[in-house]
Design a protein around this motif. Structure first.
Motif, short mmCIF file in Angstrom:
data_model
loop_
_atom_site.label_atom_id
_atom_site.label_comp_id
_atom_site.label_asym_id
_atom_site.label_seq_id
_atom_site.Cartn_x
_atom_site.Cartn_y
_atom_site.Cartn_z
N VAL A 1 0.44 15.53 6.57
CA VAL A 1 1.50 14.58 6.22
C VAL A 1 1.38 13.26 6.98
O VAL A 1 2.09 12.31 6.69
CB VAL A 1 2.90 15.19 6.49
N ALA A 2 0.49 13.22 7.96
CA ALA A 2 0.44 12.04 8.83
C ALA A 2 -0.09 10.80 8.12
O ALA A 2 0.50 9.73 8.22
CB ALA A 2 -0.40 12.33 10.08
N LEU A 3 -1.21 10.93 7.40
CA LEU A 3 -1.80 9.76 6.77
C LEU A 3 -0.85 9.10 5.76
O LEU A 3 -0.67 7.88 5.79
CB LEU A 3 -3.13 10.11 6.10
N PRO A 4 -0.22 9.85 4.85
CA PRO A 4 0.76 9.20 3.95
C PRO A 4 1.89 8.51 4.72
O PRO A 4 2.35 7.45 4.32
CB PRO A 4 1.30 10.37 3.12
N ALA A 5 2.31 9.12 5.83
CA ALA A 5 3.38 8.51 6.62
C ALA A 5 2.93 7.18 7.21
O ALA A 5 3.67 6.19 7.19
CB ALA A 5 3.82 9.47 7.72
N TYR A 6 1.72 7.14 7.75
CA TYR A 6 1.21 5.91 8.35
C TYR A 6 1.09 4.80 7.30
O TYR A 6 1.48 3.65 7.54
CB TYR A 6 -0.16 6.14 8.99
N LEU A 7 0.55 5.15 6.14
CA LEU A 7 0.37 4.15 5.09
C LEU A 7 1.71 3.67 4.54
O LEU A 7 1.90 2.49 4.27
CB LEU A 7 -0.50 4.71 3.97
N ALA A 8 2.64 4.60 4.37
CA ALA A 8 3.96 4.22 3.86
C ALA A 8 4.69 3.33 4.86
O ALA A 8 5.38 2.38 4.47
CB ALA A 8 4.79 5.47 3.56
N ALA A 9 4.54 3.61 6.13
CA ALA A 9 5.23 2.82 7.15
C ALA A 9 4.73 1.39 7.22
O ALA A 9 5.49 0.47 7.48
CB ALA A 9 5.06 3.48 8.52
N ARG A 10 3.44 1.20 6.95
CA ARG A 10 2.85 -0.13 7.06
C ARG A 10 2.70 -0.84 5.72
O ARG A 10 2.07 -1.88 5.62
CB ARG A 10 1.46 -0.03 7.71
N GLY A 11 3.28 -0.25 4.66
CA GLY A 11 3.12 -0.85 3.34
C GLY A 11 2.05 -0.12 2.56
O GLY A 11 2.19 0.14 1.37
N ARG B 1 7.92 -4.07 0.83
CA ARG B 1 9.00 -3.79 1.76
C ARG B 1 8.55 -3.96 3.21
O ARG B 1 7.40 -4.20 3.50
CB ARG B 1 9.57 -2.38 1.52
N ARG B 2 9.52 -3.85 4.11
CA ARG B 2 9.22 -4.11 5.51
C ARG B 2 8.34 -3.02 6.10
O ARG B 2 8.34 -1.88 5.64
CB ARG B 2 10.52 -4.21 6.30
N THR B 3 7.63 -3.38 7.12
CA THR B 3 6.83 -2.39 7.82
C THR B 3 7.69 -1.69 8.86
O THR B 3 8.66 -2.24 9.37
CB THR B 3 5.62 -3.02 8.51
N ILE B 4 7.33 -0.47 9.16
CA ILE B 4 8.04 0.35 10.15
C ILE B 4 7.05 0.67 11.26
O ILE B 4 5.92 1.07 10.98
CB ILE B 4 8.56 1.66 9.49
N PRO B 5 7.42 0.46 12.50
CA PRO B 5 6.45 0.70 13.59
C PRO B 5 6.05 2.17 13.67
O PRO B 5 6.82 3.07 13.33
CB PRO B 5 7.21 0.26 14.84
N ILE B 6 4.83 2.38 14.13
CA ILE B 6 4.24 3.72 14.22
C ILE B 6 3.89 4.01 15.67
O ILE B 6 3.28 3.20 16.35
CB ILE B 6 2.96 3.81 13.37
N VAL B 7 4.25 5.20 16.11
CA VAL B 7 3.78 5.73 17.39
C VAL B 7 2.96 6.97 17.08
O VAL B 7 3.43 7.86 16.37
CB VAL B 7 4.95 6.08 18.34
N LEU C 1 -3.25 1.11 12.77
CA LEU C 1 -2.01 0.52 12.26
C LEU C 1 -0.85 0.64 13.24
O LEU C 1 0.20 0.04 13.04
CB LEU C 1 -1.60 1.23 10.96
N ALA C 2 -1.04 1.42 14.30
CA ALA C 2 0.07 1.82 15.15
C ALA C 2 0.49 0.76 16.16
O ALA C 2 -0.32 -0.05 16.62
CB ALA C 2 -0.29 3.11 15.89
N THR C 3 1.76 0.81 16.53
CA THR C 3 2.29 -0.02 17.60
C THR C 3 1.88 0.55 18.96
O THR C 3 1.53 -0.19 19.87
CB THR C 3 3.82 -0.07 17.51
N ARG C 4 1.97 1.88 19.11
CA ARG C 4 1.54 2.55 20.34
C ARG C 4 0.71 3.77 19.98
O ARG C 4 1.03 4.49 19.03
CB ARG C 4 2.76 3.01 21.16
N VAL C 5 -0.33 4.01 20.76
CA VAL C 5 -1.19 5.18 20.57
C VAL C 5 -1.22 5.97 21.88
O VAL C 5 -1.59 5.43 22.93
CB VAL C 5 -2.63 4.78 20.17
N LEU C 6 -0.82 7.21 21.80
CA LEU C 6 -0.74 8.10 22.96
C LEU C 6 -1.69 9.27 22.75
O LEU C 6 -1.97 9.67 21.62
CB LEU C 6 0.68 8.63 23.13
N ALA C 7 -2.20 9.83 23.83
CA ALA C 7 -3.13 10.95 23.72
C ALA C 7 -2.89 11.94 24.86
O ALA C 7 -2.33 11.59 25.90
CB ALA C 7 -4.57 10.45 23.75
#
Length: 396
Positions: A110-120, A126-132, A150-156
């Motif tokens: 489910v992650a990839l569709p979420a990332y793409l949907a958040a960034r357009g 529509r507006r972009t939504i930040p991704i962590v 595409l992410a605002t913050r990347v954690l590992a």
């Protein structure tokens, strides 16, 4: 209009396997603990474990079409663009409906569709939504590698996972988030209760064996095959063999029983009852076992990209665990290596301290703070933009 409410809305995307779902839920719990009025929505698919795990933790689950990413040229690869488009469209509908202020992704279908949907994404509107993004494995999956761009913050969880912040800086290392019951775990304090719960003796070493939610035949065969040697050494066994497997555990000693169960619904008590574990080395397993300070013999899956061995290496390097290959895990290995370990109290104590030192008990809270800070900034920007638009309309 998305994002104009003062209350925050967080969407977690980590469906499919427990290794994706449990970190997502741990962060969701931490978000609610820090900001109780926040709305948390989980994305998932109809075929994932999230259909039972998410509602059981009290969160709303929204289902979207899964997008498995083929690793080889097949017909599935040809169908991929259409599948992505359909899943992104459905995900965007969910994001709009819940007024999402931030997406927190943990990889999986489910992650990839979420990332793409958040960034357009493929819809480009529509507006972009930040991704962590949080990457739990030592080797990142495809979805998180794409999402990191595409992410605002990347954690590992660990260095060198293959995901980076924009600008090519390394991901911020925070460890793996574990649920509060594990993060605040008192293994010694629960020992007596846990042993009574499973029908184990209050004194003497206990070996915990589990191979994931479905069990693992190689672990089952190796440990049950050494049942006599374990019993002769006074070692009791708590063995979760998997709901679809059977295990005929011969009892060689009443004082050191072999307790075989299909599934462990109380993993917290299983950890408390044990002095050491034999288990796979998925990222979530390593995180939990390390956090509670349990010495382990890790048996990485013999297939895949080798990430399970990588997951265990930091704990092994610290002295909190050992690794054995699936092919080398035999009854002889258990008798010659595991039995001496379980009967060596000073070594077990040293390994326990080393394992606990590798764990990140505060990871869920650290990630939740980052998520909430990102959501607040997004929410404020959305409200300011709305106010500007309304003022412009009034001046026309």
């Amino acid at each position: 209009m998305s994002g104009i409410n003062s209350a925050l809305s967080v969407v977690v995307a980590g469906g499919g396997t427990a290794g994706h779902i449990e970190p997502a839920l741990a962060v969701a719990d931490a978000v609610k603990a820090l900001a109780p009025d926040t709305t948390v929505t989980a994305l998932g698919t109809a075929r994932g474990l999230e259909t039972t795990l998410v509602p059981a933790r009290g969160y709303t689950l929204e289902l979207i079409p899964p997008v498995p990413l083929p690793r080889k040229p097949t017909m599935d690869l040809v169908k991929l663009p259409l599948r992505i488009r359909a899943s992104v469209r459905k995900t965007r509908e969910v994001l709009d409906a819940v007024d999402a202020d931030v997406i927190v992704g943990f990889g999986g279908y489910v992650a990839l569709p979420a990332y793409l949907a958040a960034r357009g994404g493929v819809l480009r509107r529509r507006r972009t939504i930040p991704i962590v993004i949080h990457e739990a494995n030592a080797s990142a999956g495809i979805a998180n590698k794409i999402g990191a761009r595409l992410a605002t913050r990347v954690l590992a969880a660990v260095p060198g996972s293959g995901v980076k912040n924009r600008g090519a800086s390394d991901a911020d290392i925070v460890g793996i988030p574990v649920r509060a019951s594990i993060a605040n775990f008192d293994r010694a304090g629960l020992r007596a209760q846990a042993r009574e719960y499973f029908g184990l003796p209050l004194d003497g070493p206990v070996l915990l064996v589990f191979g994931g939610s479905q069990g693992a035949k190689s672990l089952n065969d190796a440990v049950s095959g050494a049942a006599r040697e374990l019993a002769d050494a006074g070692i009791s066994v708590l063995h979760a063999h998997g709901p679809k497997n059977t295990l005929d555990a011969t009892q060689f000693s009443e004082a050191a029983p072999y307790v075989a169960v299909p599934y462990l619904s109380r993993m917290d008590l299983a950890y408390a009852a044990a002095d050491a574990a034999i288990c796979r080395s998925g990222a979530m397993t390593v995180a939990e076992v390390s956090s509670v300070g349990l010495p382990a013999v890790y048996v990485p899956l013999p297939h895949g990209n080798g990430e399970q061995e990588l997951n265990a290496k930091p704990v092994v390097a610290a002295g909190g665990a050992v690794i054995v290959s699936d092919a080398d895990l035999t009854p002889t290995f258990v008798a010659d290596t595991v039995v001496p370990l379980l009967t060596d109290s000073p070594r077990l104590q040293a390994m326990s301290a080393a394992a606990a030192g590798v764990g990140h008990r505060t990871a869920a809270t650290e990630i939740a703070r980052i998520v909430l800070d990102t959501a607040r900034k997004s929410n404020t920007e959305a409200r300011n933009n709305t106010a500007v638009r309304n003022t412009n309309r009034g001046n026309r």
